[in-house]
Design an enzyme around this catalytic site. Sequence first.
Site, PDB file in Angstrom:
ATOM      1  N   VAL A   1       0.834  -1.204   0.000  1.00  0.00           N
ATOM      2  CA  VAL A   1       0.000   0.000   0.000  1.00  0.00           C
ATOM      3  C   VAL A   1       0.865   1.249   0.000  1.00  0.00           C
ATOM      4  CG1 VAL A   1      -1.970  -1.085   1.134  1.00  0.00           C
ATOM      5  CG2 VAL A   1      -0.208  -0.042   2.524  1.00  0.00           C
ATOM      6  N   ASP A   2       0.408   2.245  -0.726  1.00  0.00           N
ATOM      7  CA  ASP A   2       0.987   3.570  -0.639  1.00  0.00           C
ATOM      8  C   ASP A   2       0.520   4.187   0.678  1.00  0.00           C
ATOM      9  OD1 ASP A   2       2.269   5.942  -1.442  1.00  0.00           O
ATOM     10  OD2 ASP A   2       0.388   6.737  -2.215  1.00  0.00           O
TER      11      ASP A   2
END
Length: 644
Positions: free
Chosen positions: A310-311
Amino acid sequence: MSRLQQIVAGRWFVPAVSGTLIVLSWVAGGIEMALVGAILMVAAAVVAGWRIAVQAVRSLLTKHVGIDLLVSVAAIGAIIIGNFWEAAAVTFLFAIGHALEAATLNRTRSALAELVAVAPDVAVVLRGGQQVEVGAGDVEVGETVLVKHGAKVPVDGTVVAGTGGIDEASITGESMPVDKGEGDQVFAGTVSRSGFLQVRASGIGADTTLARIIHRVEEAQDAKAKTQSFIDRFARWYTPAVLLLALIAGLVSGDVVLALTLLVIGCPGALVISIPVAIVAGIGRAAKDGILIKGGEYLETAAKIDVVAVDKTGTLTQGRPRLTDVVVLDPALERADVLRWAANAEAGSEHPLARPILAAADAEGISVALPEHVHPIAGKGIEVMSAGHRVLVGNQALLEQFGVRDDGGAERAARHLADGGRTPMIIAVDDTVVGVIAVADTVRDDAATMVDQLHAAGVRRVVMLTGDVQAVASAIATATGIDEVRAALLPEDKLAAVQELQRAGHTVAMVGDGVNDAPALAAADIGVAMGAAGSAVAVETADIALMGDHLLKLPEAIGLAKRTVSVMRQNIAIALLTVVALLAGVFLGGVTMAIGMLVHEASVMVVIVNAMRLLRRQRAAGSARRPRSTGSAVERRPGVLTEG
């Protein structure tokens, strides 16, 4: 089309006529009209079987040997040897199977039908100062559309005036109305539940988000999974194998009925429908919940995900930094004085972190003066002249460049704030350090719950890939329960991280904003776009598009994919076990052609009912919990923090 034509074209017309003829044949036999009964039974077989035979011939012309050929040969052979009832039973039950399959697929496509149903027909636009009602497709881009209470929003657009609550369930799956005001985006097919809005049209007809969703769901439900493609290949050699088995059995035993029975028993009707019905049901359920899955192959791959990357900014965090701390270091000043000097400096800055500082000053009623001179210093901060004073806002290196003496208090305060996941900025007026302020991007309330639910859904590791520094990223990881942090990454570094995880044997999903994360999203086994409702590119290119900006949709999507694949496997097992058991019954005795077809249709019904379970909404796995902390990371000036 007339009412009679609609009835004749209906899926149940052929089974109904064939069934009626079978009943009349039994009646004729009961009153000793054997010839009439035989004719009626043959007629029943012809009515139910002619479409099957036509399809078999068409398949042969394209050099494809399908299931229809088995049924056609069996029925014709039964008529030739005088087993009229068996011929009628086989074709009648097979026709019912086709009708059930069509009905089930239509039922599981209900999500698409519901999306089409919410498409608006009319719009009220302002033309020449007058309200004019036109077709939704006749609205022109840039026109102002009026959305009144209870009306459907006819176009995609931006609110230019008014306020109201919009039900966006058809787009995002969100059950609660969303408040809309000036500058907010609205989507065609959503419904006004309160208020009155004026909307400037930006997307009409096929260019609306709703139209793109309908198109994507339609394509996805027709797309095949790897398992379905395997079954298609399996059928290509399975059908000739059954024909050969029946021929050998007939020649060896001299029993034509045995050969024909083997042909019927070998029809894997449940196997043929087992995968399509599960794919359509799974993708349909997802669409109802605001999750767009690109096709059966991606649904199947999503079920294998064991690592989610995930960013940070805008994914785990709100993406909207806010002022969190004002540390006063000059005893002659108050908190408001330090904030005023910072705001005066940032009033001339284009840096993203200027906005939360100015917003905080405005919220506290602090008047802000525009600076007379602004000089950004790359990697360090900003120098301005304000009210005849030089004001510095930045890091320790900025103080050193201008020879401002720090007794260590500013550096200690900045380090403490950074360790807590905040972005510190030192404020100096002339040659005196007056304070330190900090901003932070708050962690989403449901970020920790999402991580819990991903683990409960079978994801072994959740990895944060961010361009931010390690201290900030670690603070976010502590707050959310992230398993692994990789910080200070450039876009190419994120790509390399995804590829490294794949080389280690993991099936990786990448969640990001699709801009600086584009290479990693493309390389991942599954690319996930969040909040894709307003992005045509995201809807078209993402393997999975979460229409709403809701983190918990991600574990929901993975859980649904795993349920769908589980149903596929169950259906395949049911179908194959049925065929094996019936073939054994034929050789051992006791299973006739009619009994075999009846059991086949029963297995088809079991497969259908099993797949229909996917249409029920499941509660998300895992239990909700409160975030571990409120500290989080933000972007910052070059050399201090970078955008994640």
